[in-house]
Write an enzyme that holds these catalytic residues in place. Structure first.
Site, PDB file in Angstrom:
ATOM      1  N   ASP A 109      82.132  -2.445 -12.921  1.00  0.00           N
ATOM      2  CA  ASP A 109      83.035  -1.727 -12.023  1.00  0.00           C
ATOM      3  C   ASP A 109      82.309  -1.260 -10.761  1.00  0.00           C
ATOM      4  O   ASP A 109      81.135  -0.882 -10.820  1.00  0.00           O
ATOM      5  CB  ASP A 109      83.633  -0.521 -12.757  1.00  0.00           C
ATOM      6  CG  ASP A 109      84.860   0.025 -12.071  1.00  0.00           C
ATOM      7  OD1 ASP A 109      85.412  -0.670 -11.195  1.00  0.00           O
ATOM      8  OD2 ASP A 109      85.273   1.153 -12.411  1.00  0.00           O
ATOM      9  N   ASN A 157      94.098  -7.372 -12.800  1.00  0.00           N
ATOM     10  CA  ASN A 157      93.570  -7.679 -11.465  1.00  0.00           C
ATOM     11  C   ASN A 157      94.465  -8.639 -10.683  1.00  0.00           C
ATOM     12  O   ASN A 157      94.332  -8.759  -9.461  1.00  0.00           O
ATOM     13  CB  ASN A 157      92.164  -8.259 -11.559  1.00  0.00           C
ATOM     14  CG  ASN A 157      91.124  -7.236 -11.953  1.00  0.00           C
ATOM     15  OD1 ASN A 157      90.089  -7.570 -12.513  1.00  0.00           O
ATOM     16  ND2 ASN A 157      91.392  -5.960 -11.681  1.00  0.00           N
TER      17      ASN A 157
END
Length: 329
Positions: A109, A157
């Site tokens: 991340d 995503n």
């Protein structure tokens, strides 16, 4: 501190004789051993030892480990040699905890934030994050880790801006060829884990499949790359496969256990991760390996993924060794 069996008075006497021969004493009472009050002294000494262990143990262990431990080793080995005729060379030395997790999972991340803060644009952060992944696999192999599962692109995503999705897809296609060469050179088996390949562009899917098939014979390390993956979709897909087997009579209801569920998931054949690393300071699982992480040690690193270093991995391993894995016991 050298501690002897409570009921072995002769061993106590031998211990004090060694102290006496070295012109040393314990609390100044070495000559007291032969007196009729030795039993009382034995009980008192145990009490003092216990108190000192609790009150001073941390200080002694950290402040003067070399002095204290070296003297105790000499006395301990001499007692073993004299009483039990054990050769000092065959007495093993205590070793540092060197446990290494077999399987590490990573939520990589912070690529976009890194791009915004340190690069020309946020898309560059994904490129730098790919470089960190290549280095991370090398660091894992050097540390003795056998497998890594990384979250490269989640099913959620797909909701990002199209320009970012297109950039990521192109990076996957380009990096697949590069990673294939590196994997073959380093004996790395690459597995692509996906719960929805239908949304991947054809050229990307072809490149990823080629990467997986060309490295399936490698045995030095396993790198699982999760692309278009979601843990809930993984569980739903597993349930559908199990239901189909039940319907076809290939699986009995009695055989439907935890192992059967694990074998129906994308990670079939992989041990559950020992450690999960999530970078960027966020502390959530984000729909990643929800079944597999049941007893995984979670480590959250307050760094963006492209900033992650080998020293950070070593600190994660030290944290892993500090923890006691009880599995509910």
């Amino acid at each position: 501190m050298l501690i002897m069996e409570g009921g072995d008075v002769n061993l106590y006497k031998e211990f004090f004789e060694i102290l006496k021969s070295q012109n040393r004493s314990l609390f100044g009472y070495a000559d007291f051993v032969n007196s009729s009050h030795f039993a009382s002294f034995q009980l008192l000494s145990f009490g003092v030892i216990i108190i000192l262990s609790f009150v001073c143990g941390v200080f002694i262990g950290r402040a003067a480990p070399s002095t204290v431990s070296s003297k105790n080793k000499v006395l301990g080995k001499r007692l073993l040699k004299d009483r039990y005729n054990v050769d000092e060379e065959n007495i093993p030395e205590s070793s540092e905890d060197t446990r290494v997790p077999k399987h590490i999972a990573v939520i990589m991340d912070g690529n976009r934030r890194y791009g915004r803060e340190f690069c020309v644009n946020e898309l560059q952060g994904h490129h730098d994050g790919g470089k960190t992944l290549s280095s991370f696999i090398d660091w894992c192999m050097q540390a003795g880790i056998e497998m890594a599962t990384v979250f490269a692109f989640s099913s959620e995503n797909w909701n990002r801006p199209q320009i970012e999705i297109d950039t990521l897809m192109n990076l996957f296609a380009i990096n697949a060829a590069r990673l294939q060469q590196e994997a073959l050179a380093k004996n790395i088996q690459v597995r692509i884990l996906s719960t929805d390949t239908s949304r991947l562009p054809t050229h990307v899917l072809t490149a990823l499949q080629q990467l997986q098939s060309s490295t399936q014979h490698c045995s030095g390390f396993v790198a699982n790359i999760c692309v278009s993956y979601g843990a809930r979709a993984d569980l739903c897909g597993g349930v559908r496969r199990l239901a189909r087997r039940l319907q076809e009579g290939d699986l009995s209801p009695q055989a439907l256990d935890e192992q059967a569920i694990s074998d129906s998931l994308a990670t079939c054949g992989c041990p559950d991760p020992d450690v999960l690393i999530r970078t960027s300071g966020e502390q959530r699982l984000s729909n990643f390996l929800l079944w597999q992480l049941a007893y995984t040690e979670l480590v959250f690193v307050d760094k963006l993924w492209p900033q992650f270093t080998q020293a950070d991995l070593q600190e994660v391993l030290r944290e892993f060794r500090r923890r006691t894995r009880r599995y509910g016991c």
